[in-house]
Design an enzyme around this catalytic site. Structure first.
Site, mmCIF file in Angstrom:
data_model
loop_
_atom_site.group_PDB
_atom_site.id
_atom_site.type_symbol
_atom_site.label_atom_id
_atom_site.label_comp_id
_atom_site.label_asym_id
_atom_site.label_seq_id
_atom_site.Cartn_x
_atom_site.Cartn_y
_atom_site.Cartn_z
ATOM 1 N N ASN A 1 2.861 1.879 0.925
ATOM 2 C CA ASN A 1 3.259 0.460 0.438
ATOM 3 C C ASN A 1 2.392 -0.673 1.248
ATOM 4 O O ASN A 1 2.377 -1.785 0.770
ATOM 5 C CB ASN A 1 4.734 0.181 0.656
ATOM 6 C CG ASN A 1 5.101 -1.298 0.936
ATOM 7 O OD1 ASN A 1 5.161 -1.953 -0.393
ATOM 8 N ND2 ASN A 1 5.499 -1.921 1.962
ATOM 9 N N ARG B 1 8.994 -4.534 6.769
ATOM 10 C CA ARG B 1 9.362 -5.827 6.127
ATOM 11 C C ARG B 1 9.459 -5.614 4.836
ATOM 12 O O ARG B 1 8.848 -4.971 4.052
ATOM 13 C CB ARG B 1 8.650 -7.259 6.631
ATOM 14 C CG ARG B 1 8.577 -7.486 8.096
ATOM 15 C CD ARG B 1 7.675 -8.470 8.462
ATOM 16 N NE ARG B 1 6.362 -8.616 8.422
ATOM 17 C CZ ARG B 1 5.616 -9.449 8.473
ATOM 18 N NH1 ARG B 1 5.714 -10.477 8.574
ATOM 19 N NH2 ARG B 1 4.039 -8.986 8.601
ATOM 20 N N TYR C 1 -8.074 -8.009 -4.150
ATOM 21 C CA TYR C 1 -6.582 -7.378 -4.324
ATOM 22 C C TYR C 1 -6.645 -6.508 -5.708
ATOM 23 O O TYR C 1 -5.885 -5.606 -5.651
ATOM 24 C CB TYR C 1 -5.686 -8.544 -4.216
ATOM 25 C CG TYR C 1 -4.209 -8.016 -4.013
ATOM 26 C CD1 TYR C 1 -3.807 -7.280 -3.174
ATOM 27 C CD2 TYR C 1 -3.331 -8.173 -5.169
ATOM 28 C CE1 TYR C 1 -2.488 -6.842 -2.959
ATOM 29 C CE2 TYR C 1 -1.999 -7.900 -5.195
ATOM 30 C CZ TYR C 1 -1.701 -7.085 -3.906
ATOM 31 O OH TYR C 1 -0.315 -6.713 -3.914
#
Length: 243
Positions: free
Chosen positions: A89, A14, A154
């Site tokens: 990714n 996605r 993150y």
């Protein structure tokens, strides 16, 4: 028409991963995508890639699992004969202020977003070293460059990806392998869906809009191209937010 090259893309079902897979397929590369759990989305991506006239296959994998990553890389190489491009990714977010962040949330994001990149590079690098060629493109984030409140895990992981990129670029350059990173800003994906059009963060983007997955895919495709004298670089795809 296929170029005979194979691209392996993690998080390929996605969003940015799908856009990258489609772009590299349009360039004639056979596509191997890795996905975490959404098989239907993965199949949709494969169909899009096959429509470009290339071979495309998918593997389910938790990139944080070192041994499982090793097995998947071996299976991809056996299926396609080579791995010419690796795009790291795959990523997750589990946001929260650092004063209240759970240890498990910090660890899981680092495991997927940083260790997962190491795991894939560790197992693909020997393949590329034997080929004496290859392109590795890691997806970092502007959060890893400038920080972002509520994303200590993150931001730390994505900053780590930049350091890992530069070190691996130095190690593999002698073998003709380039290693670069792209740092997306706010991109229209499932991960950023909760950001409304009136969010003040959007007003801080000089270009005045969120980016599209295709914007990132174009940068990845540039770095994954055959003629490339760029290595150890980080290209921001962020509408100017981190300049």
């Amino acid at each position: 028409m296929t170029s005979g090259k194979t691209a392996l893309i993690t998080g390929g079902s996605r969003g940015i991963g799908r856009a990258v897979a489609r772009k590299l397929a349009e360039m004639g590369m056979n596509i191997a995508i890795v996905y975490a759990g959404n098989q239907q989305a993965a199949e949709e991506t494969l169909e899009m890639c096959r429509n470009a006239g290339v071979e495309a296959r998918a593997w389910q994998l938790d990139v944080a699992d070192f041994e499982a990553a090793k097995q998947t890389v071996a299976q991809v190489r056996e299926a396609f004969g080579s791995i010419d491009v690796l795009v790291n990714n795959a990523g997750i977010t589990q946001d929260g202020l650092v004063a209240m962040m759970k240890e498990a949330d910090f660890d899981r994001v680092l495991d997927v977003d940083l260790k997962g990149v190491f795991n894939m590079i560790r197992h693909v690098a020997p393949v590329m070293i034997r080929q004496r060629s290859g392109r590795i493109v890691n997806v970092s984030s502007v959060s890893g460059i400038m920080g972002n409140a509520g994303q200590a895990n993150y931001s730390a992981a994505k900053a780590g990806v930049i350091g890992l990129t530069k070190t691996v670029a130095r190690e593999l350059a002698v073998r003709g392998i380039t290693v670069n990173a792209v740092a997306p800003g706010f991109i229209e994906t499932d991960m950023t869906r909760e950001i409304g059009s009136e969010n003040p963060l959007l007003k801080s983007i000089p270009l005045g809009r969120m980016g599209k997955p295709e914007d990132v895919a174009e940068a990845v495709a540039f770095l994954a191209g055959p003629a490339n004298y760029i290595t150890g670089e980080v290209i921001r795809v962020d509408g100017g937010i981190a300049m």
